[in-house]
Each structure stands twice: as structure tokens, then as C-alpha cells.
Design a protein around this motif. Structure first.
Motif, PDB file in Angstrom:
ATOM      1  N   ILE A  29     -38.561 -32.302 -25.638  1.00  0.00           N
ATOM      2  CA  ILE A  29     -37.627 -32.899 -26.620  1.00  0.00           C
ATOM      3  C   ILE A  29     -36.579 -31.901 -27.112  1.00  0.00           C
ATOM      4  CG2 ILE A  29     -39.304 -34.564 -27.516  1.00  0.00           C
ATOM      5  CD1 ILE A  29     -39.227 -32.539 -30.064  1.00  0.00           C
ATOM      6  N   TRP A  30     -36.694 -30.624 -26.730  1.00  0.00           N
ATOM      7  CA  TRP A  30     -35.777 -29.628 -27.305  1.00  0.00           C
ATOM      8  C   TRP A  30     -34.346 -29.830 -26.819  1.00  0.00           C
ATOM      9  CZ3 TRP A  30     -40.278 -26.411 -25.371  1.00  0.00           C
ATOM     10  CH2 TRP A  30     -41.289 -26.389 -26.342  1.00  0.00           C
ATOM     11  N   CYS A  31     -33.404 -29.536 -27.703  1.00  0.00           N
ATOM     12  CA  CYS A  31     -31.982 -29.720 -27.393  1.00  0.00           C
ATOM     13  C   CYS A  31     -31.529 -28.671 -26.373  1.00  0.00           C
ATOM     14  CB  CYS A  31     -31.129 -29.538 -28.651  1.00  0.00           C
ATOM     15  SG  CYS A  31     -31.675 -30.496 -30.067  1.00  0.00           S
ATOM     16  N   PRO A  32     -30.490 -28.992 -25.588  1.00  0.00           N
ATOM     17  CA  PRO A  32     -29.907 -27.967 -24.719  1.00  0.00           C
ATOM     18  C   PRO A  32     -29.455 -26.779 -25.576  1.00  0.00           C
ATOM     19  CG  PRO A  32     -28.963 -30.121 -24.259  1.00  0.00           C
ATOM     20  CD  PRO A  32     -29.807 -30.279 -25.500  1.00  0.00           C
ATOM     21  N   THR A  33     -29.650 -25.581 -25.079  1.00  0.00           N
ATOM     22  CA  THR A  33     -29.307 -24.284 -25.714  1.00  0.00           C
ATOM     23  C   THR A  33     -30.260 -23.880 -26.845  1.00  0.00           C
ATOM     24  OG1 THR A  33     -27.744 -24.876 -27.480  1.00  0.00           O
ATOM     25  CG2 THR A  33     -26.842 -24.710 -25.248  1.00  0.00           C
ATOM     26  N   CYS A  34     -31.258 -24.698 -27.156  1.00  0.00           N
ATOM     27  CA  CYS A  34     -32.251 -24.286 -28.160  1.00  0.00           C
ATOM     28  C   CYS A  34     -33.063 -23.128 -27.588  1.00  0.00           C
ATOM     29  CB  CYS A  34     -33.175 -25.445 -28.504  1.00  0.00           C
ATOM     30  SG  CYS A  34     -34.436 -24.954 -29.702  1.00  0.00           S
ATOM     31  N   GLY A  35     -33.407 -22.160 -28.433  1.00  0.00           N
ATOM     32  CA  GLY A  35     -34.116 -20.969 -27.954  1.00  0.00           C
ATOM     33  C   GLY A  35     -35.624 -21.134 -27.802  1.00  0.00           C
ATOM     34  N   ILE A  36     -36.179 -22.244 -28.271  1.00  0.00           N
ATOM     35  CA  ILE A  36     -37.650 -22.362 -28.271  1.00  0.00           C
ATOM     36  C   ILE A  36     -38.228 -22.269 -26.857  1.00  0.00           C
ATOM     37  CG2 ILE A  36     -39.625 -23.805 -28.918  1.00  0.00           C
ATOM     38  CD1 ILE A  36     -37.842 -25.007 -31.151  1.00  0.00           C
ATOM     39  N   GLY A  37     -37.545 -22.919 -25.889  1.00  0.00           N
ATOM     40  CA  GLY A  37     -38.033 -22.896 -24.511  1.00  0.00           C
ATOM     41  C   GLY A  37     -38.108 -21.471 -23.964  1.00  0.00           C
ATOM     42  N   GLY A  64     -42.905 -29.695 -36.539  1.00  0.00           N
ATOM     43  CA  GLY A  64     -41.529 -29.212 -36.411  1.00  0.00           C
ATOM     44  C   GLY A  64     -41.182 -29.019 -34.955  1.00  0.00           C
ATOM     45  N   CYS A  65     -39.955 -28.572 -34.705  1.00  0.00           N
ATOM     46  CA  CYS A  65     -39.521 -28.416 -33.315  1.00  0.00           C
ATOM     47  C   CYS A  65     -40.404 -27.409 -32.595  1.00  0.00           C
ATOM     48  CB  CYS A  65     -38.059 -27.978 -33.274  1.00  0.00           C
ATOM     49  SG  CYS A  65     -36.932 -29.246 -33.878  1.00  0.00           S
ATOM     50  N   THR A  66     -40.660 -26.246 -33.204  1.00  0.00           N
ATOM     51  CA  THR A  66     -41.522 -25.257 -32.547  1.00  0.00           C
ATOM     52  C   THR A  66     -42.955 -25.769 -32.481  1.00  0.00           C
ATOM     53  OG1 THR A  66     -40.093 -23.555 -33.476  1.00  0.00           O
ATOM     54  CG2 THR A  66     -42.154 -22.808 -32.497  1.00  0.00           C
ATOM     55  N   ASN A 134     -37.788 -18.530 -35.814  1.00  0.00           N
ATOM     56  CA  ASN A 134     -36.984 -18.730 -37.021  1.00  0.00           C
ATOM     57  C   ASN A 134     -35.648 -19.365 -36.632  1.00  0.00           C
ATOM     58  OD1 ASN A 134     -35.596 -18.592 -39.391  1.00  0.00           O
ATOM     59  ND2 ASN A 134     -35.901 -16.389 -39.730  1.00  0.00           N
ATOM     60  N   ASN A 135     -35.508 -20.669 -36.950  1.00  0.00           N
ATOM     61  CA  ASN A 135     -34.241 -21.347 -36.616  1.00  0.00           C
ATOM     62  C   ASN A 135     -33.341 -21.503 -37.846  1.00  0.00           C
ATOM     63  OD1 ASN A 135     -35.396 -23.415 -38.014  1.00  0.00           O
ATOM     64  ND2 ASN A 135     -35.525 -24.845 -36.302  1.00  0.00           N
ATOM     65  N   PHE A 136     -33.733 -20.904 -38.955  1.00  0.00           N
ATOM     66  CA  PHE A 136     -32.954 -20.814 -40.204  1.00  0.00           C
ATOM     67  C   PHE A 136     -32.891 -22.103 -41.024  1.00  0.00           C
ATOM     68  CE2 PHE A 136     -30.100 -17.131 -38.451  1.00  0.00           C
ATOM     69  CZ  PHE A 136     -31.123 -16.220 -38.672  1.00  0.00           C
ATOM     70  N   TYR A 138     -34.815 -26.462 -41.534  1.00  0.00           N
ATOM     71  CA  TYR A 138     -35.799 -27.445 -41.067  1.00  0.00           C
ATOM     72  C   TYR A 138     -35.092 -28.240 -39.970  1.00  0.00           C
ATOM     73  CZ  TYR A 138     -38.975 -26.590 -44.984  1.00  0.00           C
ATOM     74  OH  TYR A 138     -39.852 -26.016 -45.865  1.00  0.00           O
ATOM     75  N   GLY A 139     -35.423 -27.959 -38.707  1.00  0.00           N
ATOM     76  CA  GLY A 139     -34.687 -28.555 -37.598  1.00  0.00           C
ATOM     77  C   GLY A 139     -35.024 -30.013 -37.330  1.00  0.00           C
ATOM     78  N   MET A 140     -36.317 -30.309 -37.233  1.00  0.00           N
ATOM     79  CA  MET A 140     -36.703 -31.644 -36.782  1.00  0.00           C
ATOM     80  C   MET A 140     -36.348 -32.743 -37.781  1.00  0.00           C
ATOM     81  SD  MET A 140     -40.323 -32.792 -35.235  1.00  0.00           S
ATOM     82  CE  MET A 140     -40.045 -32.174 -33.587  1.00  0.00           C
ATOM     83  N   PRO A 213     -31.486 -19.415 -34.122  1.00  0.00           N
ATOM     84  CA  PRO A 213     -30.875 -20.422 -35.007  1.00  0.00           C
ATOM     85  C   PRO A 213     -30.744 -21.771 -34.312  1.00  0.00           C
ATOM     86  CG  PRO A 213     -29.586 -18.389 -35.010  1.00  0.00           C
ATOM     87  CD  PRO A 213     -30.641 -18.232 -33.961  1.00  0.00           C
ATOM     88  N   CYS A 214     -31.117 -22.831 -35.014  1.00  0.00           N
ATOM     89  CA  CYS A 214     -31.064 -24.192 -34.445  1.00  0.00           C
ATOM     90  C   CYS A 214     -29.648 -24.461 -33.934  1.00  0.00           C
ATOM     91  CB  CYS A 214     -31.438 -25.183 -35.538  1.00  0.00           C
ATOM     92  SG  CYS A 214     -31.154 -26.886 -35.093  1.00  0.00           S
ATOM     93  N   SER A 215     -29.527 -24.668 -32.620  1.00  0.00           N
ATOM     94  CA  SER A 215     -28.181 -24.805 -32.058  1.00  0.00           C
ATOM     95  C   SER A 215     -27.533 -26.135 -32.427  1.00  0.00           C
ATOM     96  CB  SER A 215     -28.213 -24.608 -30.546  1.00  0.00           C
ATOM     97  OG  SER A 215     -29.304 -25.263 -29.984  1.00  0.00           O
ATOM     98  N   THR A 216     -28.334 -27.146 -32.700  1.00  0.00           N
ATOM     99  CA  THR A 216     -27.767 -28.460 -33.010  1.00  0.00           C
ATOM    100  C   THR A 216     -27.350 -28.587 -34.475  1.00  0.00           C
ATOM    101  OG1 THR A 216     -29.097 -29.456 -31.297  1.00  0.00           O
ATOM    102  CG2 THR A 216     -28.280 -30.940 -32.988  1.00  0.00           C
ATOM    103  N   LEU A 217     -28.220 -28.129 -35.384  1.00  0.00           N
ATOM    104  CA  LEU A 217     -27.954 -28.408 -36.789  1.00  0.00           C
ATOM    105  C   LEU A 217     -27.492 -27.188 -37.585  1.00  0.00           C
ATOM    106  CD1 LEU A 217     -31.032 -30.695 -37.094  1.00  0.00           C
ATOM    107  CD2 LEU A 217     -28.689 -31.445 -37.451  1.00  0.00           C
ATOM    108  N   TYR A 218     -27.844 -25.999 -37.150  1.00  0.00           N
ATOM    109  CA  TYR A 218     -27.412 -24.805 -37.899  1.00  0.00           C
ATOM    110  C   TYR A 218     -26.174 -24.178 -37.267  1.00  0.00           C
ATOM    111  CZ  TYR A 218     -27.356 -20.241 -40.122  1.00  0.00           C
ATOM    112  OH  TYR A 218     -26.959 -19.120 -40.815  1.00  0.00           O
TER     113      TYR A 218
END
Ligand code: SF4
Length: 300
Positions: A29-37, A64-66, A134-136, A138-140, A213-218
Motif C-alpha cells: 500500500i505504500w506510496c511511490p517514493t515512500c522510504g519505508i520499502g 500506521g504506514c510503517t 520517522n516520517n515527521f 501521522y501518515g496513514m 519524511p512522508c512523501s505524499t503528505l509531508y
């Protein structure tokens, strides 16, 4: 003998980390460019590198996303409730001391909702490897301010900029008693993989923060760009200083990010303290439960 689970022989190319991932659950479910993967990839590489017995590795996450990592790894894993990954992992470690328990979760889960559990697990030196992405924010749930949002950064609940001072996580972990403390960004794949491998070989409360940092929301809201821009941001902002005083590890808005291994020391773990205490108080009456759990024999 290989430590890797068996992979069916086919002509199809096999991704190197597919033996560690529940491929049947892809796409993730992670967004493209998200660092979690990237962080998951580094963790899988470290497991492979260390040759740890995968039947004895367990991953616990909260929400959460992670937190979704627990659902994607091909290991015994538990997706627990919000903020409760550490108490769950503590119970698991006490009941099954032979397991290598990793907690894999985000800043909102571990430091916001579950902050109190974090300080006590570190204080007790619970034998856990804690990976915090740490995506800075609450991403999800929509990009709300988190206890890690840098001062003046924008979030969905602070559109005019945050006026709350964020946690300095390495300093918090070290002050509470963590015996291994490191921070990397998700650009530092080699260093991060080595840090995971090193921490797998240690015992006690080991804390690794990964900045992503959350690439979609932050990142978009704070004009950090996407993909390659984020990588440039990590590259230009990171300052690697092993052994640095964790008091200097504050993260200011779009400023330098201190990275490296800050703490690496040995202290008796919670279970070692417990065994030693009961042995001294109860003597022969204390019978450790196999492999090393504790049990008290009844009065003869
Ligand atoms: S919402 Fe943010 S943290 Fe969550 S998967 Fe997307 S980019 Fe990553």
C-alpha cells in the motif's frame, strides 16, 4: 545450508528479497517514493547477511504506514493495536526469550500514542531491536502534526506551521537507557543495513531511527519535491558523526540531520537482571524455565 526459505525454481526472475516478503500480498500500500520499502529491504539484507535463524525472528508493529511492515514480511509477525507494539513485544520476549524480536513502527505509533511504553521498555533494557521510521507526521490518517514534526513545518493540523518543539528521538532513547542508538536516512542503505546487522548481533534495547519524511503528505506540503528531490535532501542534509552527543541530534526544519551510531554499550537486560535477582533471593528454589525463562518452585 542456506538460511533462506525454499523458493520454487522457475524461469521467472526472482527479486533478491522475495524470500523475506509475502509476495502473495503484493502490491503493497505504500506510496511511490515512500522510504519505508527501502528500510524493509535493508532489514531483509541484514537478516540474510547475519544468517540469523528466521524461525527465531519475530516482527511486531503497531498501526500506521510503517506498521504495515508486519503484514508483508515472511516471518512470524504481529500487527498489534495503536501504540502497543512495545508492550506486545515485551510480552513475547518474556514468554519466548529465544526469539529475536524486532519492533518495526512509525513515530506516531511508537512516540506519540505509545510514548510511555517506549520510555519504560528502554529503562528496563528490554532485549528488543526497535526500528522507528520517522516520517515527521501521522501518515496513514491524513498528515496530522506528530511529536516529531519539525518546528515551523506545515502539516494538515498546523497549516500555518508547527509551534510545538519535537522530540529528539536519539536523545530520548539514550536518556531512557537504550544500549544501542543510531540514526540514518533512507538514502543511507549501506550504513542502515550494517546498523541493522550490528544491532541484530547485540542485546538489550537497540534503537534505530530512520528518517523518511512522508512523501505524499509531508514532503509536498513542505516543498521538498518528490523522489529524486527527496534523495538530494537526504544527501545534502545528512551530517554523519559517529559517537556524537545525542543532545545535538535535534532536527530543525529543512536543516542538517545528524546521522551515525551514537551509543553502543552493554548493560544487563531485563531478563538477566530478573534471573540474577531471583537467584540471589530464592537460591535453589528458582528454576529457570527453558530455554532461559524464570520459574519459582513451590515450597517443598
Ligand atoms: S502516506 Fe506517507 S508514509 Fe504513508 S506510505 Fe504514503 S508516503 Fe509513505
Amino acid at each position: 545450508m542456506s538460511i533462506l526459505p525454499e523458493v520454487a525454481l522457475t524461469d521467472e526472475p526472482v527479486h533478491p528479497i522475495s524470500p523475506f516478503i509475502r509476495m502473495d500480498r503484493m502490491p503493497h500500500i505504500w506510496c511511490p517514493t515512500c522510504g519505508i520499502g527501502t528500510v524493509v529491504k535493508c532489514y531483509a539484507s541484514a537478516l540474510e547477511k547475519t544468517g540469523v535463524d528466521l524461525d527465531k525472528v519475530s516482527v511486531v508493529s503497531g498501526i500506521g504506514c510503517t506498521g504495515r511492515v508486519a503484514g508483508y514480511v515472511k516471518l512470524d509477525s504481529f500487527h498489534s493495536t495503536h501504540g502497543r507494539a512495545l508492550p506486545f513485544a515485551t510480552g513475547l520476549k518474556l514468554a519466548r526469550p529465544e526469539l529475536m524480536v524486532t519492533v518495526f513502527s512509525g513515530d506516531g505509533d511508537l512516540m506519540g500514542i505509545g510514548g510511555n511504553h517506549f520510555i519504560h521498555a528502554a529503562r528496563r533494557n528490554m532485549d528488543l531491536l526497535v526500528v522507528l521510521v520517522n516520517n515527521f507526521i501521522y501518515g496513514m490518517t491524513g498528515g496530522q502534526n506528530a511529536p516529531t514534526t519539525p518546528l515551523t513545518a506545515h502539516s494538515s493540523t498546523m497549516p500555518f506551521g508547527s509551534y510545538e518543539r519535537p522530540f529528539n528521538l536519539p536523545h530520548l532513547a539514550a536518556s531512557c537507557g537504550a544500549t544501542y542508538v543510531a540514526r540514518w536516512t533512507c538514502l543511507h542503505v549501506r550504513q542502515l543495513t550494517s546498523a541493522f546487522a550490528e544491532a541484530i548481533g547485540r542485546k538489550g534495547f537497540r534503537f534505530i531511527e530512520v528518517i523518511a519524511p512522508c512523501s505524499t503528505l509531508y514532503a509536498r506540503l513542505n516543498k521538498l519535491g518528490s523522489g529524486l528531490d527527496l534523495m538530494r535532501f537526504y544527501h545534502d542534509s545528512a551530517e554523519v558523526r559517529h559517537g556524537a552527543d545525542t543532545r545535538e541530534a535535534d532536527i530543525d526544519y529543512q536543516q542538517r540531520i545528524l546521522c551515525g551510531k551514537f551509543v553502543d554499550e552493554e548493560r544487563p537486560t531485563y531478563l538477566e537482571m530478573m534471573h540474577s535477582h531471583f537467584r540471589s533471593v530464592l537460591g535453589e528454589k528458582y528454576v529457570p524455565m527453558p530455554p532461559e525463562g524464570g520459574w519459582i518452585r513451590g515450597e517443598d
